[in-house]
Design an enzyme around this catalytic site. Structure first.
Site, short mmCIF file in Angstrom:
data_model
loop_
_atom_site.label_atom_id
_atom_site.label_comp_id
_atom_site.label_asym_id
_atom_site.label_seq_id
_atom_site.Cartn_x
_atom_site.Cartn_y
_atom_site.Cartn_z
N ILE A 161 0.67 -1.21 -0.12
CA ILE A 161 0.00 -0.08 -0.06
C ILE A 161 0.70 1.14 -0.10
O ILE A 161 0.35 2.43 0.18
CB ILE A 161 -1.03 0.24 1.36
CG1 ILE A 161 -0.24 -0.01 2.51
CG2 ILE A 161 -2.08 -0.97 1.09
CD1 ILE A 161 -0.93 -0.02 3.69
N GLY A 162 2.19 1.08 -0.20
CA GLY A 162 2.94 2.44 0.18
C GLY A 162 4.59 2.11 -0.06
O GLY A 162 4.76 0.70 0.54
N GLY A 211 11.28 2.01 3.76
CA GLY A 211 10.85 0.70 3.09
C GLY A 211 9.43 0.46 2.49
O GLY A 211 8.97 1.56 2.27
N VAL A 235 5.42 -0.61 2.98
CA VAL A 235 4.58 -0.91 3.72
C VAL A 235 3.23 -1.81 3.05
O VAL A 235 3.03 -1.51 2.19
CB VAL A 235 3.87 0.56 4.25
CG1 VAL A 235 2.43 0.50 5.11
CG2 VAL A 235 4.76 1.41 4.78
N LYS A 285 5.13 -1.82 8.50
CA LYS A 285 6.16 -1.28 7.72
C LYS A 285 7.49 -2.16 7.65
O LYS A 285 8.00 -2.49 8.85
CB LYS A 285 6.59 0.21 8.40
CG LYS A 285 7.71 0.97 7.83
CD LYS A 285 7.84 2.38 8.20
CE LYS A 285 8.64 2.40 9.61
NZ LYS A 285 8.70 3.77 10.15
N ASP A 320 10.17 15.64 13.03
CA ASP A 320 9.97 15.36 11.45
C ASP A 320 8.45 15.44 11.26
O ASP A 320 7.93 14.87 10.54
CB ASP A 320 10.51 14.11 11.20
CG ASP A 320 10.65 13.86 9.66
OD1 ASP A 320 10.88 14.91 9.05
OD2 ASP A 320 10.60 12.57 9.36
#
Length: 944
Positions: free
Chosen positions: A627-628, A633, A635, A649, A745
Site C-alpha cells: 500500500i505504499g 521501506g 508498507v 512497515k 520530523d
C-alpha cells in the site's frame, strides 16, 4: 513450635533433612487456613495471563501465595477473615509498563478496596465485572488505552469514592446508572471521546465534589439540575459541543462551587449573575459565543481568574472588578467591549506576593480612568484598541511597546540549582542559599484543576504547607524541583521530599509516604483541587524497593506469625506431599528462567510478532497487499489472526533505520497515549529484518489529499480540523508525555487520517526526548544534535546551530499549516511556501494563494490561519508561539467552522469495511498506526 525461629535455624543448615523441613514451613499456611482465598488466587492468575509484562514486574506472581509471598502490587488485610482466608485489599499496579487487557476475573476480588492500574498501556474494554466488587472505594484506570463505553454496572459500587478513567479512548455516553453512586466524590472522565448528554441522574449525587468531563464530545444542553449538587466544588466541561445551549441562570446558585470552566463549548446567550456563589475563585467562559454585557454585581472576594476572552461581549468593564483583591487574571480579549480602561483594578493595591495580568486586546477601549502605568507585578495588554492610537494618551515608546505590542512570554518557575559540591546522593536546596546532601524521594505530580492562574511564590508556600501538613513533615522537607505550567490549566510539579535529619528515609517512612499518595489520603483543598500522581520512582538508595515488594505488602510477615504454630501430627501427615510439590516447583522454576532470558530481549510495552505471523498476515508480503513505499521501506496492509487490520512497515536492507532509531521509535510509541497520535501495535526483528506494526489508517496521509492529482480533496473546514487534531497530538508530546518528546520530523506525509478523516501524527524514528526545562513560554532549553529531518520543514535556527528545541516542531508545523492552506509543497518553482504566503499576506492578497479546491471559505478565517502559520515560521524560536497557543488559535478558527458530519461514499465505505472487519471486542492489537512515507501511503487518496 513457632515457624519463624525454626526457619532461621533450618536456613543455617546444609543437610537434606533441613531443606526438607524448610519447605515444610511453606506449607504451614496451607494447613492452618491462613492463605489467600483460592477464588482470588485464581483471579490474580487470570489477570496475569491477560497482561503483557515485558519487564517482568509481576514475575513473583508465579509462585507462593499472594498474601504471604509479597506478590508485587498486592496488599491484603492484616487479619484473616472469618472464613479462615486472607483477602486482597488493594491491587496497586501503577506505571509498571503493562499492556494487554484487564481480565474480567478481576471482578472475583470481592473484598478489594483499591484498584489502581494507572499509567500503563492497557487496552480493550473496562470489565463490567468490576461492578460486582461492592467494597471498592478507588477505581483508578486513567492513563491507559481502554476502549469501548463505560460499563453501566459500575453504578452498583455504592462505596466508590473516586472513579478516574481520564486519558483513555473511551466512547459512548455516561451511563445514567452512575446516579446510584451515593458515596462518589470524584468523577474524572476528561480526555476521552465520550459523547451524548450529561445524564440528569448525576445531579442527585449527594457527595459529588469534582465533575471533570473536559476534552470529550459531549452534546446537548447544560443541565440546570447540576446546580442542586450540595457539595460540588469543581465543574469542568471545557472543549465539548453544547452548541446553542445557554448557561442556566441556576448556575448562579451553586452552594459551594469554587471553579466553573466551560471553555470552548459553543455556548451562547448572556453571562448569569455569579455574585451569590461565595467561594467562586475561577471562572472560564472563553472561546464561546456569549453576548450581552458583563454582570455588574460583585463577584466573590476569592476570585483569582476571570477568563472571558473570544466571545461577543459588549458594554464596559464593571466597576465591581476593581474590588477583587485576589485577582490574578482578567482576560477579556477579542470581544466588543468599549468605554474606559478602569485603572482602579491595579491602583492602590499591594501585589507583593502576587501577580496580575489584565488582557484587553482587540476591543474598543478609547481612554482610561487614570494612569496606565502599572506596578512591576502587573501586566497590561491593550493591542488592538483605539486607545493605543489616541493622541490624548501620553505614551512613551517603551510603554507603547509593552502595552500595545505583542504579548510577552512568561518564564517558567523553577528553583535555582545547588552548587556542584561533592555528595554521594544529591545536593537539595531546602531554602534559598542552603543546600544539604540528602537522598530525596522524587514525586511526579500534577494539579488536575487548580483554582488559580499564577503559581506565585506565595501560592507555592501555601502548597508546601498543604503537602507537609498532610504528610506530617516540616516545611523545609518539601521542595518543588521543577514546575511546568505552559498552558496553566494543569501545572505539573516535580516534588522532592527530603529526610529531616537522616541522609535517607527509612523503609517504613517510604511505605507510609507512598501509601499516602496512592490512597488519596490528603485532606480536601478546594484551592489546589484534585491531583494526579504521575509517578513515584524509587531511585538511588531506594532502588531496592523498585519492585515495590516491601512497599506494597507489609502484611506478609504478620500473617506468617499468625499461622506459625502447628502440631507435630500435621508435620508428619504433610511433609512427604510437600517434598514432591517442591521438586515439581523447582523444575517449573528452571523452565521459567529459561523463558525469561528470551523475554528479556523483547521491547517493553509492545507485542513482539514472529516473522511467520506477519508473513501470514500479508499472504507472504504479496504485491497485492503493498500500500505504499517510502525512504525506509515498503508498507503492507495485513490482517492478523484476530481479523485486525494493520499496516506493516518493512525496512529494506539498504535503507533500514539504525538499530538506535528502530528501538527509539518503539520505545517512544509504547509510552505515548493520545487520540491524535498513531498507536504502535508491535514489532518484529527476526531474520535480520526490522518491521513495525501499526494501526491501519485507511485514508492515508495528508500530503496525498493535497496533491494536485488526488481524486478527492479536503474542504477548508476539514483542513482546519485536521490542523487542530495534529496540533493537539504535538501539544501532548511537548507537555503531557512523560518524559516530553520533540518529534523532529513534522510534515504532511507524517500526518495520517483514519476512516473519519481524523488526524494522527506518525513516525517517531527521529524523535528526541525534550530537555528538562524545554516546556512552556519561558527560555527554551535545547538538545545539541546532528541535524535530521526533511528539507523544507527544518527550523533554520536548528539547521544553523544544531540546537533542537520544542520550537523546532512549531516551525515545522507552521509549514504544514501553509500546505493545508495553499495545497503547495514546501518548495515549488524555485521558492519556498513561507516566502510566497508572507509576501501575499503583507500585500493583503493572501486569498490569492489559497487552494481553490477548498471551495468557499471565510476570508477572515483564511487570514487568521495564514497569520498563525507565519507566526509559527518566525526565524527566531523565541518569537514563535508554544503549541498550547497554536491549539488555542486553531480552536478559535474551528469554533465557527463546523466539522463536517458527512463523508463521501468512498469514505463511508472505508469506515464500514474497517469496523466490520475488526473483532467485536477490541483486543490489545486493535488500535495501531502508520508511518513516514515520501510518496503515497494508502490507495484511497492516490489517483487512479
Amino acid at each position: 513450635m513457632a515457624c519463624l525461629p525454626f526457619l532461621g535455624i533450618l536456613m543455617s543448615s546444609r543437610t537434606r533433612g533441613s531443606l526438607f523441613l524448610v519447605t515444610f514451613c511453606c506449607l504451614l499456611l496451607h494447613v492452618t487456613g491462613s492463605r489467600t482465598d483460592p477464588l482470588e488466587v485464581n483471579a490474580l492468575q487470570e489477570i496475569k495471563r491477560s497482561l503483557i509484562d515485558p519487564m517482568r514486574n509481576l514475575s513473583n506472581w508465579e509462585k507462593g501465595d499472594p498474601c504471604t509471598s509479597n506478590w508485587t502490587g498486592i496488599i491484603c488485610f492484616r487479619r484473616s477473615h472469618e472464613d479462615g482466608h486472607f483477602h486482597v485489599q488493594e491491587l496497586q499496579l501503577m506505571r509498571l509498563n503493562l499492556s494487554g487487557e484487564l481480565a474480567p476475573e478481576v471482578g472475583q476480588l470481592l473484598y478489594l478496596e483499591i484498584l489502581d492500574v494507572m499509567w500503563n498501556n492497557l487496552t480493550g474494554r473496562i470489565p463490567f465485572e468490576i461492578g460486582r466488587i461492592s467494597s471498592l472505594k478507588l477505581l483508578l484506570l486513567n492513563g491507559n488505552k481502554f476502549t469501548g463505553s463505560l460499563p453501566p454496572e459500575l453504578g452498583n459500587l455504592q462505596k466508590l469514592n473516586r472513579l478516574q478513567v481520564d486519558e483513555n479512548n473511551i466512547t459512548g455516553s455516561v451511563p445514567s446508572s452512575f446516579g446510584n453512586l451515593r458515596s462518589i466524590k470524584h468523577l474524572h472522565f476528561n480526555n476521552n471521546t465520550i459523547s451524548g448528554e450529561i445524564p440528569v441522574e448525576l445531579s442527585t449525587l449527594p457527595r459529588l465534589a469534582h465533575l471533570i468531563l473536559d476534552n470529550n464530545n459531549l452534546t446537548g444542553t447544560l443541565l440546570p439540575e447540576l446546580a442542586r449538587l450540595p457539595n460540588l466544588t469543581i465543574l469542568q466541561l471545557d472543549n465539548n459541543n453544547f452548541e446553542g445551549s445557554e448557561i442556566p441562570e441556576a448556575y448562579g446558585n451553586f452552594p459551594r462551587l469554587v471553579k466553573l470552566s466551560l471553555r470552548n463549548c459553543r455556548l451562547q446567550g448572556s453571562i448569569p449573575d455569579f455574585s451569590r456563589i461565595k467561594n467562586l475563585s475561577y471562572l472560564d467562559l472563553s472561546w464561546n459565543n456569549l453576548t450581552g454585557t458583563l454582570p455588574e454585581s460583585k463577584l466573590s472576594d476569592n476570585m483569582t481568574t476571570i477568563e472571558l476572552s473570544h466571545n461577543h461581549l459588549t458594554g464596559s468593564i464593571p466597576q465591581s472588578f476593581s474590588e477583587l483583591g485576589s485577582l490574578q487574571l482578567l482576560s477579556l480579549e477579542n470581544n466588543n467591549l468599549s468605554g474606559s480602561v478602569p485603572t482602579e483594578i491595579w491602583q492602590n493595591k499591594s501585589f507583593e506576593n502576587s501577580k496580575l495580568q489584565v488582557d484587553l486586546r482587540n476591543n474598543n477601549f478609547s481612554d482610561a480612568t487614570g494612569n496606565l502605568i502599572t506596578p512591576d507585578n502587573v501586566t497590561l495588554y491593550l493591542r488592538g484598541n483605539p486607545i493605543c492610537k489616541s493622541p490624548s494618551i501620553p505614551f512613551d515608546k517603551q510603554f507603547l511597546k509593552n502595552v500595545c505590542g505583542k504579548k510577552k512570554q512568561t518564564p517558567i518557575n523553577s528553583n535555582t540549582p545547588c552548587s556542584n559540591m561533592s555528595c554521594p546522593f544529591e545536593n537539595v536546596q531546602v531554602s534559598p542559599g542552603i543546600c544539604l546532601c540528602k537522598a530525596p524521594l522524587s514525586i511526579d505530580y500534577r494539579l488536575k484543576s487548580p483554582s488559580f492562574f499564577f503559581f506565585t511564590p506565595h501560592i507555592e508556600n501555601q502548597f508546601i504547607e498543604y503537602i507537609t501538613t498532610s504528610l506530617k513533615l516540616e516545611t523545609h522537607q518539601v521542595t518543588i524541583d521543577r514546575l511546568i505550567d505552559d498552558n496553566r490549566l494543569r501545572p505539573r510539579l516535580y516534588l522532592k521530599l527530603v529526610p529531616k535529619e537522616e541522609i535517607k528515609f527509612s523503609k517504613t517512612e517510604v511505605i507510609r509516604i507512598r501509601n499516602w499518595f496512592t490512597s488519596w489520603s490528603f485532606s480536601g483543598n478546594d484551592f489546589f483541587g484534585p491531583y494526579e500522581l504521575l509517578d513515584f520512582p524509587l531511585q538511588g538508595p531506594y532502588a531496592d524497593l523498585i519492585t515495590k515488594k516491601s512497599v506494597i505488602s507489609t502484611a506478609g510477615w504478620v500473617m506468617i506469625v499468625a499461622g506459625s504454630t502447628v502440631t507435630a501430627t500435621v508435620i508428619s501427615v504433610t511433609a512427604t506431599l510437600l517434598f514432591i510439590k517442591k521438586r515439581h516447583e523447582k523444575s517449573h522454576t528452571l523452565t521459567k528462567k529459561r523463558f525469561s532470558r528470551t523475554i528479556s530481549r523483547e521491547i517493553e510495552g509492545v507485542k513482539k510478532f514472529s516473522f511467520v505471523e506477519l508473513s501470514d498476515a500479508t499472504n507472504g508480503f504479496d504485491r497485492s497487499t503493498l500500500i505504499g513505499k517510502g525512504s525506509y521501506g515498503k508498507v503492507y496492509k495485513g490482517i492478523l489472526q484476530n481479523k485486525t487490520e494493520v499496516a506493516i512497515k518493512r525496512g529494506e536492507e539498504t535503507s533500514m533505520q539504525s538499530e538506535k532509531e528502530f528501538l527509539n521509535e518503539i520505545d517512544l510509541l509504547s509510552r505515548l497515549h493520545h487520540r491524535n497520535l498513531v498507536s504502535l501495535i508491535g514489532y518484529s526483528s527476526e531474520n535480520g529484518e526490522q518491521m513495525l506494526v501499526y494501526e491501519y489508517m485507511p485514508n492515508g496521509n495528508v500530503r496525498d489529499w493535497l496533491s494536485a492529482n488526488a481524486m478527492e480533496t479536503l474542504s477548508f473546514s476539514r483542513r482546519s480540523h485536521v490542523a487542530l487534531g495534529s496540533a493537539k497530538g504535538i501539544l501532548y508530546l511537548h507537555n503531557e508525555a512523560n518524559p516530553p518528546v520533540i518529534h523532529r520530523d513534522i510534515k504532511t506525509s507524517n500526518i495520517l487520517l483514519d476512516c473519519k478523516l481524523r488526524a494522527k501524527v506518525a513516525d517517531f524514528g527521529l524523535s528526541r526526548l525534550a530537555p528538562a526545562f524545554g516546556d512552556g513560554d519561558g527560555e527554551h532549553a535545547h538538545v545539541s544534535t546532528v541535524v535530521r529531518g526533511t528539507p523544507g520543514y527544518l527550523d533554520p535556527e536548528y539547521f544553523m546551530t544544531q540546537k533542537l528545541t520544542v520550537k523546532s516542531d512549531v516551525y515545522s508545523f507552521g509549514v504544514v499549516l501553509l500546505e493545508l492552506l495553499t495545497g503547495m509543497h514546501p518548495f515549488f518553482e524555485g521558492t519556498h511556501i513561507i516566502r510566497e504566503v508572507r509576501m501575499a499576506n503583507e500585500c493583503g492578497t493572501v486569498v490569492s494563494v489559497v487552494d481553490s479546491r477548498m471551495g468557499q471559505c471565510s476570508p477572515n478565517k483564511v487570514k487568521k490561519l495564514a497569520e498563525l502559520a507565519l507566526w509559527c515560521c518566525e526565524d527566531r524560536p523565541e518569537t514563535r508561539p508554544s503549541m498550547s497557543k497554536v491549539v488555542k488559535e486553531l480552536e478559535g478558527i474551528c469554533q465557527s467552522v463546523r466539522e463536517p458530519d458527512m463523508f463521501s461514499e468512498k469514505t463511508k465505505l472505508l469506515c464500514t469495511k474497517t469496523s466490520s472487519s475488526s473483532s467485536p471486542v477490541p483486543s490489545p492489537l486493535s488500535l495501531l498506526p502508520g508511518s513516514d512515507l515520501d510518496s503515497g501511503f494508502f490507495h484511497p487518496v492516490k489517483p487512479r
